[in-house]
Motif scaffolding. Structure first.
Motif, mmCIF file in Angstrom:
data_model
loop_
_atom_site.group_PDB
_atom_site.id
_atom_site.type_symbol
_atom_site.label_atom_id
_atom_site.label_comp_id
_atom_site.label_asym_id
_atom_site.label_seq_id
_atom_site.Cartn_x
_atom_site.Cartn_y
_atom_site.Cartn_z
ATOM 1 N N UNK A 1 18.917 -26.671 -3.105
ATOM 2 C CA UNK A 1 19.796 -26.050 -2.115
ATOM 3 C C UNK A 1 19.498 -24.560 -1.998
ATOM 4 N N UNK A 2 19.194 -23.925 -3.141
ATOM 5 C CA UNK A 2 18.830 -22.511 -3.132
ATOM 6 C C UNK A 2 17.479 -22.303 -2.455
ATOM 7 N N UNK A 3 16.538 -23.181 -2.738
ATOM 8 C CA UNK A 3 15.180 -23.042 -2.218
ATOM 9 C C UNK A 3 15.109 -23.249 -0.713
ATOM 10 N N UNK A 4 15.864 -24.245 -0.221
ATOM 11 C CA UNK A 4 15.750 -24.620 1.183
ATOM 12 C C UNK A 4 14.420 -25.324 1.423
ATOM 13 N N UNK A 5 14.240 -25.932 2.601
ATOM 14 C CA UNK A 5 13.003 -26.684 2.873
ATOM 15 C C UNK A 5 11.712 -25.877 2.661
ATOM 16 N N UNK A 6 11.697 -24.615 3.063
ATOM 17 C CA UNK A 6 10.474 -23.811 2.893
ATOM 18 C C UNK A 6 10.175 -23.581 1.410
ATOM 19 N N UNK A 7 11.204 -23.296 0.643
ATOM 20 C CA UNK A 7 11.004 -23.110 -0.786
ATOM 21 C C UNK A 7 10.604 -24.385 -1.491
ATOM 22 N N UNK A 8 11.124 -25.519 -1.012
ATOM 23 C CA UNK A 8 10.747 -26.813 -1.593
ATOM 24 C C UNK A 8 9.271 -27.077 -1.344
ATOM 25 N N UNK A 9 8.777 -26.721 -0.175
ATOM 26 C CA UNK A 9 7.336 -26.853 0.114
ATOM 27 C C UNK A 9 6.528 -26.073 -0.918
ATOM 28 N N UNK A 10 6.914 -24.830 -1.185
ATOM 29 C CA UNK A 10 6.173 -23.989 -2.127
ATOM 30 C C UNK A 10 6.258 -24.523 -3.549
ATOM 31 N N UNK A 11 7.425 -25.061 -3.923
ATOM 32 C CA UNK A 11 7.629 -25.527 -5.298
ATOM 33 C C UNK A 11 6.972 -26.874 -5.570
ATOM 34 N N UNK A 12 6.815 -27.687 -4.529
ATOM 35 C CA UNK A 12 6.348 -29.064 -4.735
ATOM 36 C C UNK A 12 5.001 -29.382 -4.101
ATOM 37 N N UNK A 13 4.591 -28.619 -3.089
ATOM 38 C CA UNK A 13 3.386 -28.971 -2.350
ATOM 39 C C UNK A 13 3.623 -30.035 -1.300
ATOM 40 N N UNK A 14 4.884 -30.407 -1.073
ATOM 41 C CA UNK A 14 5.199 -31.390 -0.043
ATOM 42 C C UNK A 14 4.946 -30.806 1.346
ATOM 43 N N UNK A 15 4.764 -31.678 2.314
ATOM 44 C CA UNK A 15 4.671 -31.232 3.699
ATOM 45 C C UNK A 15 6.048 -30.744 4.151
ATOM 46 N N UNK A 16 6.123 -29.936 5.205
ATOM 47 C CA UNK A 16 7.431 -29.495 5.687
ATOM 48 C C UNK A 16 8.385 -30.647 6.011
#
Length: 259
Positions: free
Chosen positions: A110-125
């Motif tokens: 929730x803190x990271x948000x979708x953009x932060x999740x991309x950076x943390x996981x390498x997932x696509x947007x």
């Protein structure tokens, strides 16, 4: 339809899905064999219902339920959604009750948000957007030391929040394990023999509760400690990592069971 000869419960990241590419291609031979034998394949992951629906469709196991958010919820194949509305807002509120000096060391999805999740996981947007659609649990990264982590977990425990360590993230929820959900799902299929495959600490209860447990080699993380079932031959380890090890382990068991 009668009781199947086997039911398979599997973790995803680092187990059925490659740790880096998130591909399950190396496991296609075993997946096709399970499908031909009409053996239920139950995905069990820290991922959300929204994420798992897409993976089920890609693999071809969308007719079966799935264990979502580390066992905090179930995916109902009849609706393609989680079995309840969850307690996510309540969970976030509990996390924010922790002392700010300690809370600031935890960065959840929730803190990271979708953009932060991309950076943390390498997932696509798009995949990160689905990962953010949580209902039951909050994965995140904890940046403090062991003493800070202990204080964080003690404070959360007083609020009824439990923590599970996965391959990469610390996942917080109000409880429920993959093993708890495995019992519920297996009973719906007549309690056939259970095969469970995983690679991380949050898979241990599931591995120990299965008739056949397989620890998938994970070169990206610390090895799981030796489990009691290994001495009895109920749990074994693969030499190959990820979907390569998964494919070999499933085919070996099917051969042993004369399937």
């Amino acid at each position: 339809m009668g009781t199947p000869p086997l039911i398979v419960f599997t973790d995803l990241d680092g187990t059925l899905l490659d740790h880096e590419s998130y591909s399950f291609d190396p496991a296609r031979t075993a997946l096709e064999r399970l499908r031909a034998l009409e053996i239920p394949l139950i995905l069990a992951s820290s991922k959300t219902a929204a994420e798992i629906v897409e993976i089920q469709r890609a693999i071809g196991c969308q007719a079966f339920p799935a264990i979502v958010e580390n066992g905090a919820g179930l995916l109902d194949p009849a609706t393609g959604g989680a079995s309840s509305d969850g307690r996510y807002i309540e969970l976030l509120a509990a996390i924010n009750e922790v002392s700010p000096s300690i809370r600031s060391q935890f960065e959840g999805f929730h803190d990271l948000g979708p953009k932060g999740i991309v950076q943390a996981t390498g997932l696509t947007p798009e995949a990160a957007r689905l990962a953010a659609k949580r209902q039951f649990s909050e994965p995140g990264l904890f940046y403090g030391g062991p003493e800070d982590l202990d204080a964080f977990l003690r404070a959360l425990g007083k609020l009824g929040v439990k923590a599970r360590r996965g391959g990469r993230f610390l996942t917080l929820s109000f409880g429920g394990t993959k093993a708890d959900r495995m019992d519920e799902i297996a009973s719906g299929f007549g309690n056939p023999p259970r095969l469970a495959l995983g690679d991380a600490p949050n898979d241990v209860e599931m591995l120990e509760a299965a008739d056949h447990g397989v620890i998938i080699a994970n070169p990206h993380g610390a090895d799981l400690p030796r489990l009691p079932g290994e001495a009895a031959g109920l749990i074994r380890r693969t030499a190959l990592p990820g979907p390569l090890g998964w494919n070999s382990a499933v085919l070996d068991l099917l051969y042993q069971m004369d399937l």
